[in-house]
Enzyme design. Structure first.
Site, short mmCIF file in Angstrom:
data_model
loop_
_atom_site.label_atom_id
_atom_site.label_comp_id
_atom_site.label_asym_id
_atom_site.label_seq_id
_atom_site.Cartn_x
_atom_site.Cartn_y
_atom_site.Cartn_z
N ASP A 148 0.84 -1.19 0.00
CA ASP A 148 0.00 0.00 0.00
C ASP A 148 0.88 1.25 0.00
OD1 ASP A 148 -2.04 1.84 0.36
OD2 ASP A 148 -3.08 0.62 1.85
N ASP A 149 0.79 2.05 -1.04
CA ASP A 149 1.59 3.28 -1.18
C ASP A 149 3.08 3.00 -1.35
OD1 ASP A 149 -0.81 4.58 -0.81
OD2 ASP A 149 -0.14 5.80 0.88
N HIS A 193 -10.89 -2.49 1.39
CA HIS A 193 -11.16 -1.29 0.60
C HIS A 193 -11.94 -1.60 -0.67
CE1 HIS A 193 -9.26 2.96 1.05
NE2 HIS A 193 -10.58 2.98 1.13
N HIS A 249 1.69 2.48 3.85
CA HIS A 249 0.74 3.59 3.92
C HIS A 249 0.90 4.33 5.25
CE1 HIS A 249 -3.16 5.66 4.15
NE2 HIS A 249 -3.40 5.33 2.89
N LYS A 287 -5.76 -5.58 4.14
CA LYS A 287 -6.62 -4.48 3.73
C LYS A 287 -7.71 -4.99 2.79
CE LYS A 287 -6.42 0.30 2.06
NZ LYS A 287 -5.54 1.46 1.81
N ASP A 317 -0.52 -0.71 -4.91
CA ASP A 317 -1.81 -0.18 -5.36
C ASP A 317 -1.71 1.18 -6.02
OD1 ASP A 317 -1.20 1.19 -3.04
OD2 ASP A 317 -3.16 0.94 -2.11
N ASN A 318 -0.65 1.92 -5.75
CA ASN A 318 -0.42 3.22 -6.39
C ASN A 318 1.02 3.62 -6.11
OD1 ASN A 318 -2.68 3.91 -3.89
ND2 ASN A 318 -0.59 4.65 -3.60
N ARG A 360 -7.84 -1.79 -6.13
CA ARG A 360 -8.27 -3.07 -5.54
C ARG A 360 -9.51 -3.60 -6.24
NH1 ARG A 360 -5.04 -3.35 -0.80
NH2 ARG A 360 -3.85 -1.40 -0.79
N CYS A 367 -5.84 3.71 -4.00
CA CYS A 367 -6.00 2.41 -3.36
C CYS A 367 -7.29 1.69 -3.74
CB CYS A 367 -5.88 2.55 -1.84
SG CYS A 367 -6.66 4.02 -1.17
N LYS A 420 1.07 9.44 -5.87
CA LYS A 420 -0.27 8.88 -5.68
C LYS A 420 -1.35 9.94 -5.95
CE LYS A 420 -3.09 7.27 -1.76
NZ LYS A 420 -3.03 6.97 -0.30
#
Length: 529
Positions: free
Chosen positions: A33-34, A128, A208, A126, A333-334, A75, A71, A378
């Protein structure tokens, strides 16, 4: 038919089914994540990621793979094979959508699509996505919803049932807990379903914000970043060239570009050490340099811990004698985040950086480093916001080990790849007859050799940021009022030389294609269930 013959026939059917299921590879899909494009050792970083580096050395690295820039859209796309706008998981005018959007019934998640092929599916980390994991076809789940507290989450679930909040002061750490659940699920799978293939979706919440890490991990990097972000970025860029990444220019630092969202009160809370622009390191005060170096040390520690915990999951798969037959994919994710804010339990300026009482964000200075060599961060759809490292490892299916793949790909391609591996038709009966054809392409041909994939374009839209890539040409615009830019990524992937004025015909054609796709995807999102 006699009873004995019927039993014999049933036994043969079961045995044939078990053999067919066993021939399908297990799948471990890992999402960070991130995490920025250069944040892994095998992608240029100084951060220790030996397990991921080993997967890269024994598999493939994709140098032009993309996410959606945020994010929840990523997903949704990852687990359905559709662009997020098609399935209402990013903003579409006139329909409930975005992070609270509910997918159409014709867009089930991968577990429901893989189930006919005998897969057991497990989710750890996660979510989301709309609905809940078991309601979407997973057999087991640990859902860590509280993104703001790595040490003491208030909201988390096991098998869609809410768990008690974790108090401060325990040994709980989110990244470890996520891996613990994956390991427990795989152990149960080996015991109770040894003849079925598994799909393990391992969705780490790190790195993240808030920057929360274990003290022993932070200690490894405490002094590593005192040299400043320009020096670290140059070192990463040089290492990427040594690793054989395509020759690109190092993008200019956009000194006046700060976080995508303003939080002025957060800057007051964080104090004089925080800066919300990627200023020259030498222009910072001693206090700011120390503050910034400490932040990056925590970010590095979080990534180091991802690698450690992934190593434990890989050991579990090895203990099941399943490593050779398991397809492993790792991506983000980004791009890394330039955001600076204070949420959850707030920030105590006296707390140790990375502790539960601190709330720090990476910010644009270090995000620029994490996204080396690209522009922006992001939420933007310039390369820095949407380029993800992708590692693919599968001993039984990849012979060209340690190779790079330069063919562009996108998270919409993951579902198509996994469904082909599972020998499921592109439009299985679990999709409604009215479902649009998923836009993704299977990546399986690239497992053998680098080659072009037959696609019209790749498309992006998020919060007014827009982009489209066709071949080597890419158009991109920042914000609803931003002008379209045009780049030839074959020789300018860092997006330094805007060709919009020099190639107006190409610009006009690609903008028209972007608008056509936008209308098409919006119409699909507005269709009744």
């Amino acid at each position: 038919m006699s009873l004995l013959l019927r039993w014999t026939f049933c036994l043969l059917v079961c045995l044939v089914a078990q053999v067919a299921f066993a021939a399908r590879p297990n799948i471990l899909l890992v999402m960070a994540d991130d995490l920025g494009y250069s944040d892994l050792g095998c992608c240029g970083s100084e951060i220790a990621t030996p397990h991921l580096d080993a997967l890269a050395a024994g598999g493939l690295r994709f140098t032009q793979f993309y996410n959606t820039g945020r994010c929840w859209p990523t997903r949704g796309s990852l687990l359905t094979g559709y662009y997020a706008q098609q399935i209402r998981r990013d903003q579409v005018p006139g329909v409930p959508s975005g992070s609270r959007g509910t997918r159409p019934a014709w867009a089930p998640l991968l577990p429901a699509l893989l189930q006919p092929a005998g897969y057991r599916s497990y989710h750890s980390g996660k979510w989301h996505i709309d609905s809940m994991p078991l309601a979407c076809g997973f057999d087991r789940s640990y859902y860590l919803k509280d993104q703001g507290r790595f040490f003491n989450p208030l909201v988390h679930y096991e098998d869609d049932v809410k768990l008690p909040a974790v108090p401060k002061g325990t040994s709980f750490y989110g990244t470890t807990a996520i891996a613990d659940h994956a390991i427990a699920s795989l152990k149960q799978h080996a015991k109770e379903h040894p003849d079925a293939p598994f799909f393990q979706y391992l969705a780490f919440t790190a790195p993240h914000f808030p920057l929360h890490a274990l003290p022993e991990d932070i200690a490894k990097y405490r002094d590593r970043y005192r040299s400043g972000w320009e020096q670290i970025r140059a070192e990463r860029f040089a290492k990427q060239q040594q690793l054989g990444f395509p020759a690109v220019a190092l993008s200019d630092v956009e000194r006046t570009l700060g976080p995508p969202y303003p939080f002025p009160k957060a800057m007051e809370t964080l104090g004089d050490g925080e800066v919300n622009l990627p200023l020259a390191w030498e222009a910072l005060t001693d206090e700011q340099r120390a503050f910034q170096a400490n932040k990056m040390a925590v970010h590095a520690a979080m990534i180091d811990r991802i690698d450690q915990e992934l190593g434990r999951v890989l050991d579990q798969i090895r203990s099941m004698d399943a490593f050779e037959a398991t397809l492993i994919l790792f991506l983000s994710d980004n791009g890394a985040s330039a955001e600076i804010m204070v949420r959850a339990d707030g920030h105590d300026p006296q707390a140790d950086p990375g502790s539960a009482d601190s709330y720090l964000c990476l910010g644009p200075g270090w995000s620029t480093v994490s996204n080396t060599p690209f522009r922006r961060h992001k939420t933007w759809v310039h390369e820095g916001g949407i380029a993800t490292p992708l590692i693919v490892h599968w001993p039984e299916g990849i012979a060209d080990r340690g190779a790079l793949r330069h063919t562009p790909g996108h998270v919409i391609d993951i579902a198509a790849t996994l469904l082909e591996l599972a020998e499921i038709e592109p439009s299985p009966t679990s999709r409604a007859a009215s479902a649009p054809t998923p836009p993704g392409n299977s990546l399986l041909p690239l497992f053998s050799q680098d080659q072009s994939l037959d696609r019209e374009c790749l498309w992006w839209s998020h919060e007014g940021n827009r982009g489209l890539r066709q071949g080597d040409l890419k158009i991109v615009a920042a914000g609803k009022a931003g002008a379209w830019e045009l780049y030839n990524l074959a020789d300018d992937r860092s997006e330094q030389h805007d060709l919009a004025d020099r190639q107006p015909a190409d610009l006009k054609r690609l903008v028209a294609l972007w608008e056509s796709k936008n209308r098409e995807f919006s119409d699909q999102a507005r269709q009744p269930q």
